[in-house]
Scaffold this motif. Structure first.
Motif, PDB file in Angstrom:
ATOM      1  N   UNK A  53       5.712   1.633   5.804  1.00  0.00           N
ATOM      2  CA  UNK A  53       4.327   1.578   5.333  1.00  0.00           C
ATOM      3  C   UNK A  53       3.823   2.988   5.054  1.00  0.00           C
ATOM      4  N   UNK A  54       3.100   3.140   3.951  1.00  0.00           N
ATOM      5  CA  UNK A  54       2.600   4.451   3.550  1.00  0.00           C
ATOM      6  C   UNK A  54       1.143   4.335   3.124  1.00  0.00           C
ATOM      7  N   UNK A  55       0.548   5.486   2.827  1.00  0.00           N
ATOM      8  CA  UNK A  55      -0.817   5.539   2.312  1.00  0.00           C
ATOM      9  C   UNK A  55      -0.794   6.079   0.890  1.00  0.00           C
ATOM     10  N   UNK A  56      -1.799   5.748   0.122  1.00  0.00           N
ATOM     11  CA  UNK A  56      -1.890   6.239  -1.246  1.00  0.00           C
ATOM     12  C   UNK A  56      -3.273   5.996  -1.802  1.00  0.00           C
ATOM     13  N   UNK A  57      -3.413   6.102  -3.121  1.00  0.00           N
ATOM     14  CA  UNK A  57      -4.670   5.814  -3.808  1.00  0.00           C
ATOM     15  C   UNK A  57      -4.384   4.924  -5.001  1.00  0.00           C
ATOM     16  N   UNK A  58      -5.343   4.068  -5.338  1.00  0.00           N
ATOM     17  CA  UNK A  58      -5.166   3.212  -6.504  1.00  0.00           C
ATOM     18  C   UNK A  58      -5.780   3.875  -7.728  1.00  0.00           C
ATOM     19  N   UNK A  59      -5.781   3.154  -8.851  1.00  0.00           N
ATOM     20  CA  UNK A  59      -6.274   3.732 -10.095  1.00  0.00           C
ATOM     21  C   UNK A  59      -7.739   4.080 -10.067  1.00  0.00           C
ATOM     22  N   UNK A  60      -8.488   3.454  -9.161  1.00  0.00           N
ATOM     23  CA  UNK A  60      -9.916   3.741  -9.043  1.00  0.00           C
ATOM     24  C   UNK A  60     -10.212   4.840  -8.029  1.00  0.00           C
ATOM     25  N   UNK A  61      -9.160   5.398  -7.438  1.00  0.00           N
ATOM     26  CA  UNK A  61      -9.344   6.460  -6.453  1.00  0.00           C
ATOM     27  C   UNK A  61      -9.583   5.984  -5.044  1.00  0.00           C
ATOM     28  N   UNK A  63      -8.649   4.756  -1.304  1.00  0.00           N
ATOM     29  CA  UNK A  63      -7.550   4.874  -0.345  1.00  0.00           C
ATOM     30  C   UNK A  63      -6.937   3.493  -0.130  1.00  0.00           C
ATOM     31  N   UNK A  64      -5.612   3.425  -0.126  1.00  0.00           N
ATOM     32  CA  UNK A  64      -4.941   2.148   0.075  1.00  0.00           C
ATOM     33  C   UNK A  64      -3.810   2.295   1.090  1.00  0.00           C
ATOM     34  N   UNK A  65      -3.559   1.201   1.817  1.00  0.00           N
ATOM     35  CA  UNK A  65      -2.399   1.099   2.695  1.00  0.00           C
ATOM     36  C   UNK A  65      -1.340   0.296   1.941  1.00  0.00           C
ATOM     37  N   UNK A  66      -0.141   0.846   1.864  1.00  0.00           N
ATOM     38  CA  UNK A  66       0.941   0.215   1.120  1.00  0.00           C
ATOM     39  C   UNK A  66       1.969  -0.293   2.121  1.00  0.00           C
ATOM     40  N   UNK A  67       2.087  -1.601   2.218  1.00  0.00           N
ATOM     41  CA  UNK A  67       3.034  -2.223   3.143  1.00  0.00           C
ATOM     42  C   UNK A  67       4.254  -2.694   2.352  1.00  0.00           C
ATOM     43  N   UNK A  76      -0.651  -3.973  -1.427  1.00  0.00           N
ATOM     44  CA  UNK A  76      -1.612  -2.891  -1.279  1.00  0.00           C
ATOM     45  C   UNK A  76      -2.933  -3.433  -0.749  1.00  0.00           C
ATOM     46  N   UNK A  77      -3.516  -2.703   0.194  1.00  0.00           N
ATOM     47  CA  UNK A  77      -4.803  -3.081   0.773  1.00  0.00           C
ATOM     48  C   UNK A  77      -5.764  -1.911   0.642  1.00  0.00           C
ATOM     49  N   UNK A  78      -6.925  -2.157   0.055  1.00  0.00           N
ATOM     50  CA  UNK A  78      -7.927  -1.097  -0.057  1.00  0.00           C
ATOM     51  C   UNK A  78      -8.511  -0.803   1.319  1.00  0.00           C
ATOM     52  N   UNK A  84      -4.204   5.947   7.471  1.00  0.00           N
ATOM     53  CA  UNK A  84      -3.462   6.876   8.328  1.00  0.00           C
ATOM     54  C   UNK A  84      -2.153   6.215   8.724  1.00  0.00           C
ATOM     55  N   UNK A  85      -1.033   6.878   8.387  1.00  0.00           N
ATOM     56  CA  UNK A  85       0.302   6.388   8.733  1.00  0.00           C
ATOM     57  C   UNK A  85       0.510   4.932   8.309  1.00  0.00           C
ATOM     58  N   UNK A  86       0.071   4.632   7.090  1.00  0.00           N
ATOM     59  CA  UNK A  86       0.314   3.313   6.526  1.00  0.00           C
ATOM     60  C   UNK A  86      -0.626   2.227   6.991  1.00  0.00           C
ATOM     61  N   UNK A  87      -1.651   2.584   7.775  1.00  0.00           N
ATOM     62  CA  UNK A  87      -2.596   1.592   8.282  1.00  0.00           C
ATOM     63  C   UNK A  87      -4.020   1.990   7.886  1.00  0.00           C
ATOM     64  N   UNK A  88      -4.813   0.991   7.503  1.00  0.00           N
ATOM     65  CA  UNK A  88      -6.216   1.260   7.208  1.00  0.00           C
ATOM     66  C   UNK A  88      -6.943   1.681   8.481  1.00  0.00           C
TER      67      UNK A  88
END
Length: 222
Positions: A53-61, A63-67, A76-78, A84-88
Motif C-alpha cells: 500500500x502506498x500514498x499518492x495524489x489523484x488528478x484533482x490533487x 491525497x489518496x491511499x493506494x491499496x 484508490x481512496x481519497x 501516511x504509509x498507505x493509510x488514510x
C-alpha cells in the motif's frame, strides 16, 4: 500447478506471484479428440506491487491511499486528512507527523513571557498510535496503560520553562509528554492519570532540556 476443465469459449486467468517462465499445457479430455482449436494469449504487468500500500495524489490533487491486492490490482481512496504509509489519516493531530502545532497555531496567545493555548474537540475519529506503557519494563509515566485514542500536540520547550496543562474530559482521560514518538513510552518525560473516569487532569512540567515536546491527550479505555 493449476488446471481448468471446460468446453468452448473458456477463459483462463492466472496470476504469477513470482514471475519467470510460465508453461500452459492445453490438453484434450479425451485421448480420441481430434477437433480443431484456437487459443489467444494476453499477458500484462500488474497495476501495482502485490500487497503493498502506498500514498499518492489523484488528478484533482487529492491525497489518496493506494491499496494493491494479491494479484496486482489497485484501488484508490481519497483521504480527507492526508495519507501516511498507505493509510488514510483520520485527521490533523492523529500522528506526531501531523500534530497540532501550539507555537504556530493562530489561536495561540502570547503575553510577555506567557503563552496560552486552548483547544476543544473529540477523540471520535482518532486512533490509538501511541501508548505510555512500556511492556519491557512494565512501567508507564502516567501510572497506567493508555490504550485509548489520542490527540497529539507539539511545542518547543526551552530549558527552565514551566508548562501547565489542564484537561477536562467526558471520558477517562490522561496527559503525557514525550520527546520521541518512535520510542514514545521510554521517551516520556511526564504524565498524569489521577482521575478515574470523566473529570479533570492537571499536569505541571518543568522543561529540563530544550527540545520539541509532544503532548498526548489520551484515553484509558480502548
Amino acid at each position: 500447478d493449476l488446471q481448468k476443465v471446460g468446453t468452448e469459449d473458456d477463459v483462463f486467468e492466472y496470476y504469477s506471484p513470482h514471475g519467470g517462465t510460465q508453461y500452459l499445457v492445453l490438453k484434450a479430455a479425451s485421448a480420441s479428440a481430434t477437433q480443431d482449436f484456437e487459443i489467444t494469449f494476453e499477458y500484462f504487468e500488474g497495476e501495482c506491487t502485490p500487497d503493498i500500500n502506498t500514498c499518492g495524489t489523484d488528478g484533482a490533487g487529492n491525497d489518496i491511499a493506494i491499496a494493491c491486492n494479491s494479484i496486482g490490482q489497485q484501488t484508490e481512496t481519497i483521504c480527507d486528512f492526508g495519507c501516511f504509509e498507505g493509510q488514510c489519516l483520520d485527521r490533523m493531530g492523529d500522528l506526531c507527523s501531523r500534530p497540532f502545532d501550539i507555537d504556530n497555531d493562530p489561536t495561540t496567545m502570547e503575553d510577555q513571557d506567557r503563552v496560552l493555548f486552548q483547544h476543544s474537540g473529540t477523540l471520535a475519529g482518532f486512533a490509538n498510535h501511541y501508548d505510555a506503557f512500556d511492556p519491557e519494563s512494565s512501567t508507564s509515566c502516567t501510572g497506567w496503560a493508555t490504550p485509548g485514542n489520542e490527540v497529539v500536540y507539539m511545542f518547543k520547550g526551552w530549558r527552565t520553562d514551566k508548562v501547565d496543562i489542564n484537561l477536562n474530559s467526558t471520558f477517562d482521560g490522561n496527559i503525557w509528554i514525550t520527546t520521541d514518538c518512535e520510542t514514545a513510552a521510554t521517551s516520556c518525560v511526564a504524565g498524569v492519570d489521577n482521575t478515574f473516569g470523566p473529570g479533570q487532569e492537571t499536569l505541571q512540567f518543568e522543561v529540563e532540556e530544550t527540545a520539541t515536546y509532544f503532548v498526548m491527550v489520551d484515553g484509558f479505555q480502548a
